[in-house]
Motif scaffolding. Sequence first.
Motif, PDB file in Angstrom:
ATOM      1  N   GLY A   1     -55.484  70.370  24.425  1.00 50.74           N
ATOM      2  CA  GLY A   1     -56.464  70.591  23.368  1.00 50.74           C
ATOM      3  C   GLY A   1     -57.788  69.962  23.743  1.00 50.74           C
ATOM      4  O   GLY A   1     -57.952  69.405  24.834  1.00 50.74           O
ATOM      5  N   PRO A   2     -58.742  70.007  22.848  1.00 55.54           N
ATOM      6  CA  PRO A   2     -60.084  69.511  23.169  1.00 55.54           C
ATOM      7  C   PRO A   2     -60.219  67.998  22.988  1.00 55.54           C
ATOM      8  O   PRO A   2     -59.462  67.368  22.252  1.00 55.54           O
ATOM      9  CB  PRO A   2     -60.970  70.253  22.163  1.00 55.54           C
ATOM     10  N   GLY A   3     -61.201  67.461  23.676  1.00 56.56           N
ATOM     11  CA  GLY A   3     -61.652  66.107  23.421  1.00 56.56           C
ATOM     12  C   GLY A   3     -62.987  66.164  22.706  1.00 56.56           C
ATOM     13  O   GLY A   3     -63.804  67.060  22.962  1.00 56.56           O
ATOM     14  N   ARG A   4     -63.207  65.243  21.796  1.00 58.53           N
ATOM     15  CA  ARG A   4     -64.452  65.213  21.029  1.00 58.53           C
ATOM     16  C   ARG A   4     -65.132  63.866  21.247  1.00 58.53           C
ATOM     17  O   ARG A   4     -64.534  62.813  21.008  1.00 58.53           O
ATOM     18  CB  ARG A   4     -64.147  65.432  19.540  1.00 58.53           C
ATOM     19  N   PHE A   5     -66.347  63.920  21.721  1.00 58.04           N
ATOM     20  CA  PHE A   5     -67.066  62.695  22.041  1.00 58.04           C
ATOM     21  C   PHE A   5     -67.306  61.867  20.781  1.00 58.04           C
ATOM     22  O   PHE A   5     -67.658  62.403  19.724  1.00 58.04           O
ATOM     23  CB  PHE A   5     -68.400  63.010  22.708  1.00 58.04           C
ATOM     24  N   ARG A   6     -67.158  60.565  20.929  1.00 63.25           N
ATOM     25  CA  ARG A   6     -67.414  59.643  19.829  1.00 63.25           C
ATOM     26  C   ARG A   6     -68.922  59.395  19.731  1.00 63.25           C
ATOM     27  O   ARG A   6     -69.443  58.373  20.174  1.00 63.25           O
ATOM     28  CB  ARG A   6     -66.651  58.331  20.036  1.00 63.25           C
ATOM     29  N   MET A  54     -62.891  60.864  22.265  1.00 62.20           N
ATOM     30  CA  MET A  54     -62.970  60.225  23.576  1.00 62.20           C
ATOM     31  C   MET A  54     -64.361  59.625  23.775  1.00 62.20           C
ATOM     32  O   MET A  54     -65.319  59.984  23.092  1.00 62.20           O
ATOM     33  CB  MET A  54     -62.670  61.235  24.686  1.00 62.20           C
ATOM     34  N   SER A  55     -64.461  58.740  24.741  1.00 62.29           N
ATOM     35  CA  SER A  55     -65.729  58.100  25.061  1.00 62.29           C
ATOM     36  C   SER A  55     -66.718  59.123  25.614  1.00 62.29           C
ATOM     37  O   SER A  55     -66.332  60.036  26.345  1.00 62.29           O
ATOM     38  CB  SER A  55     -65.494  56.996  26.091  1.00 62.29           C
TER      39      SER A  55
END
Length: 253
Positions: A121-126, A207-208
Amino acid sequence: MRTRPPAAPARCSVVVPVRDDEAELRGLLESLAQQQEPPAEIIVVDNGSSDASAAVARAAGCVVIAHPVPSIAAASAAGYDAARGELIVRCDADSRPPPGWLRAHQRAHAQGGPRTVLVTGPGRFRLPAPLGGLLSGLYMGTYLLLTAAALGHFPAFGTTMSMRRDWWHQVCEETSRSADVHDDMDLSFRVRPGQRVRVTGAVAVEMSPRALRAGSGLLLRWRRAVHTLRRNWRLERPWQRWAARIAWRGGTR
């Protein structure tokens, strides 16, 4: 008529390769401690850290494997080899999974059936909205679409992915453990016609944003991408992969 009870959810082994990332690892382990479906084990592979990453993992009750030669691919593979759960779930130290993350991975595999060998799945930047959403969409969209063109199917994304342990043991000898490859992309090349990578937002993580930083890190990621593609295109060209997958679909009609 007696109804069959639902199958028990597959046990999950979470594998985390880490090198000099104790602060991010601590945050990840706090997130994993809040999972609605606790993992059977958390395997942290210490890839030659000079900080307290291994100590942080041990204090949290993780299984710690030392792999001192720097290589994300080799460290990840060492964790997969040691995993005992039916599902091997991979993330990074800077991943921040929500409480239902492991349960979503289990459900996606159960719903996908035996053809589904990888779930991602996707990662979303914090980052603050709307910037975080825009940059996340651009980053993930570019990776998924460009890599899918080379693979003939969607790729796995190592920040949040899972696979059946029995499938890993089928493909582990073909998978590179070189420091020069993207381990998740290289693993995606092991998916054959008739097998499926399921992409679902249900397993998304935060994610960072450090992947967005310009400099040597960005250049290294591009070099790994090129090396991974060259290694696998020597074995099978993109059009050959597409043709094999189209032929398989035609044969199942």
